[in-house]
Design a protein around this motif. Structure first.
Motif, PDB file in Angstrom:
ATOM      1  N   ALA A  43       5.545  34.763 -20.381  1.00 48.11           N
ATOM      2  CA  ALA A  43       5.269  34.034 -19.142  1.00 48.11           C
ATOM      3  C   ALA A  43       5.244  34.995 -17.952  1.00 48.11           C
ATOM      4  N   GLY A  44       6.176  35.932 -17.921  1.00 44.27           N
ATOM      5  CA  GLY A  44       6.182  36.920 -16.846  1.00 44.27           C
ATOM      6  C   GLY A  44       4.949  37.800 -16.872  1.00 44.27           C
ATOM      7  N   ALA A  45       4.502  38.183 -18.061  1.00 43.28           N
ATOM      8  CA  ALA A  45       3.299  39.021 -18.176  1.00 43.28           C
ATOM      9  C   ALA A  45       2.056  38.254 -17.731  1.00 43.28           C
ATOM     10  N   VAL A  46       1.978  36.974 -18.080  1.00 43.22           N
ATOM     11  CA  VAL A  46       0.813  36.168 -17.681  1.00 43.22           C
ATOM     12  C   VAL A  46       0.785  35.995 -16.166  1.00 43.22           C
ATOM     13  N   VAL A  47       1.914  35.701 -15.565  1.00 42.10           N
ATOM     14  CA  VAL A  47       1.964  35.531 -14.107  1.00 42.10           C
ATOM     15  C   VAL A  47       1.626  36.852 -13.415  1.00 42.10           C
ATOM     16  N   ALA A  48       2.180  37.957 -13.899  1.00 42.17           N
ATOM     17  CA  ALA A  48       1.897  39.256 -13.289  1.00 42.17           C
ATOM     18  C   ALA A  48       0.419  39.620 -13.440  1.00 42.17           C
ATOM     19  N   TRP A  49      -0.164  39.316 -14.584  1.00 40.84           N
ATOM     20  CA  TRP A  49      -1.590  39.590 -14.791  1.00 40.84           C
ATOM     21  C   TRP A  49      -2.448  38.762 -13.838  1.00 40.84           C
ATOM     22  N   ARG A  50      -2.064  37.519 -13.654  1.00 42.16           N
ATOM     23  CA  ARG A  50      -2.830  36.669 -12.730  1.00 42.16           C
ATOM     24  C   ARG A  50      -2.694  37.150 -11.300  1.00 42.16           C
ATOM     25  N   VAL A  51      -1.527  37.657 -10.927  1.00 38.12           N
ATOM     26  CA  VAL A  51      -1.350  38.206  -9.586  1.00 38.12           C
ATOM     27  C   VAL A  51      -2.239  39.431  -9.402  1.00 38.12           C
ATOM     28  N   LEU A  52      -2.343  40.244 -10.434  1.00 37.90           N
ATOM     29  CA  LEU A  52      -3.166  41.447 -10.334  1.00 37.90           C
ATOM     30  C   LEU A  52      -4.659  41.138 -10.299  1.00 37.90           C
ATOM     31  N   THR A  53      -5.092  40.125 -11.013  1.00 43.03           N
ATOM     32  CA  THR A  53      -6.522  39.861 -11.118  1.00 43.03           C
ATOM     33  C   THR A  53      -7.051  38.903 -10.055  1.00 43.03           C
ATOM     34  N   GLY A  68       5.681  45.052 -11.469  1.00 45.85           N
ATOM     35  CA  GLY A  68       5.960  46.141 -10.526  1.00 45.85           C
ATOM     36  C   GLY A  68       4.705  46.607  -9.822  1.00 45.85           C
ATOM     37  N   VAL A  69       3.627  46.763 -10.576  1.00 50.13           N
ATOM     38  CA  VAL A  69       2.350  47.156  -9.978  1.00 50.13           C
ATOM     39  C   VAL A  69       1.865  46.066  -9.019  1.00 50.13           C
ATOM     40  N   ALA A  70       1.988  44.817  -9.426  1.00 52.02           N
ATOM     41  CA  ALA A  70       1.565  43.712  -8.568  1.00 52.02           C
ATOM     42  C   ALA A  70       2.406  43.648  -7.300  1.00 52.02           C
ATOM     43  N   LEU A  71       3.690  43.902  -7.423  1.00 54.41           N
ATOM     44  CA  LEU A  71       4.577  43.874  -6.262  1.00 54.41           C
ATOM     45  C   LEU A  71       4.215  44.981  -5.278  1.00 54.41           C
ATOM     46  N   VAL A  72       3.922  46.166  -5.794  1.00 59.65           N
ATOM     47  CA  VAL A  72       3.523  47.271  -4.920  1.00 59.65           C
ATOM     48  C   VAL A  72       2.204  46.949  -4.227  1.00 59.65           C
ATOM     49  N   ARG A  73       1.269  46.368  -4.954  1.00 55.28           N
ATOM     50  CA  ARG A  73      -0.025  46.032  -4.357  1.00 55.28           C
ATOM     51  C   ARG A  73       0.099  44.950  -3.299  1.00 55.28           C
ATOM     52  N   THR A  74       0.923  43.943  -3.544  1.00 51.25           N
ATOM     53  CA  THR A  74       1.060  42.884  -2.547  1.00 51.25           C
ATOM     54  C   THR A  74       1.800  43.392  -1.322  1.00 51.25           C
ATOM     55  N   PRO A  76      -7.612  37.556  -6.166  1.00 51.78           N
ATOM     56  CA  PRO A  76      -7.622  38.132  -4.819  1.00 51.78           C
ATOM     57  C   PRO A  76      -6.346  37.733  -4.082  1.00 51.78           C
ATOM     58  N   ALA A  77      -6.057  38.449  -3.034  1.00 49.48           N
ATOM     59  CA  ALA A  77      -4.818  38.191  -2.284  1.00 49.48           C
ATOM     60  C   ALA A  77      -4.763  36.734  -1.862  1.00 49.48           C
ATOM     61  N   GLY A  78      -3.696  36.127  -2.180  1.00 51.05           N
ATOM     62  CA  GLY A  78      -3.515  34.719  -1.849  1.00 51.05           C
ATOM     63  C   GLY A  78      -2.070  34.340  -2.033  1.00 51.05           C
ATOM     64  N   ARG A  79      -1.830  33.079  -2.177  1.00 53.74           N
ATOM     65  CA  ARG A  79      -0.471  32.581  -2.270  1.00 53.74           C
ATOM     66  C   ARG A  79       0.239  33.065  -3.535  1.00 53.74           C
ATOM     67  N   LEU A  80      -0.486  33.121  -4.661  1.00 60.41           N
ATOM     68  CA  LEU A  80       0.138  33.561  -5.906  1.00 60.41           C
ATOM     69  C   LEU A  80       0.591  35.003  -5.815  1.00 60.41           C
ATOM     70  N   GLY A  81      -0.150  35.832  -5.105  1.00 62.43           N
ATOM     71  CA  GLY A  81       0.221  37.236  -4.967  1.00 62.43           C
ATOM     72  C   GLY A  81       1.524  37.424  -4.212  1.00 62.43           C
ATOM     73  N   ARG A  82       1.738  36.603  -3.226  1.00 63.77           N
ATOM     74  CA  ARG A  82       2.957  36.756  -2.433  1.00 63.77           C
ATOM     75  C   ARG A  82       4.195  36.274  -3.165  1.00 63.77           C
ATOM     76  N   ILE A  83       4.056  35.180  -3.898  1.00 61.53           N
ATOM     77  CA  ILE A  83       5.256  34.613  -4.510  1.00 61.53           C
ATOM     78  C   ILE A  83       5.327  34.817  -6.021  1.00 61.53           C
ATOM     79  N   GLY A  84       4.296  35.336  -6.647  1.00 61.64           N
ATOM     80  CA  GLY A  84       4.285  35.434  -8.103  1.00 61.64           C
ATOM     81  C   GLY A  84       4.857  36.709  -8.668  1.00 61.64           C
ATOM     82  N   ALA A  85       4.791  37.806  -7.915  1.00 60.99           N
ATOM     83  CA  ALA A  85       5.207  39.096  -8.452  1.00 60.99           C
ATOM     84  C   ALA A  85       6.727  39.171  -8.659  1.00 60.99           C
TER      85      ALA A  85
END
Length: 120
Positions: free
Chosen positions: A36-46, A106-112, A48-57
């Motif tokens: 579940a964590g990998a799927v959420v992180a993958w969706r945050v990475l793929t 971690g990559v998604a968190l750095v990008r956001t 565009p910047a939005g609500r999921l990126g801010r709260i999903g990582a």
């Protein structure tokens, strides 16, 4: 010279496929949490910047770390090897999937964070 064990003796060593031990349940829960964590992180990475990126990582990172901790606990406390019903195989899967989720999050968190710093 040692004798080979009888086939009936070998069946006592391995657990039934349908038996759910505490190790199997813990390893399965850890693997699903890591997935579940990998799927959420993958969706945050793929996405565009939005609500999921801010709260999903953050939760994805927590799920990955928790999956690795639980998988490590099951692996450390397993009595037998893989196939004995102690959840050792699932613990290994949980460790790998949890590590994948942690890296992706971690990559998604750095990008956001980098994206939010650029907009200020």
């Amino acid at each position: 010279m040692s004798q080979l064990p009888e086939p009936s003796d070998l069946s006592a060593l391995a657990a039934s496929v349908y038996t759910l031990s505490a190790g199997r349940i813990g390893a399965s829960a850890a693997a699903l949490l890591g997935l579940a964590g990998a799927v959420v992180a993958w969706r945050v990475l793929t996405r565009p910047a939005g609500r999921l990126g801010r709260i999903g990582a953050g939760p994805a990172l927590g799920a990955g770390l928790l999956a690795m901790a639980l998988g490590g606990l099951v692996a450390a406390t397993a009595d037998g090897g893989v196939g004995t019903g102690n959840g050792l195989g699932g613990a290994y899967v949980a460790l790998v999937v949890g590590a994948l989720a942690t890296v992706l999050a971690g990559v998604a968190l750095v990008r956001t964070r980098r994206g939010s710093d650029a907009t200020r």
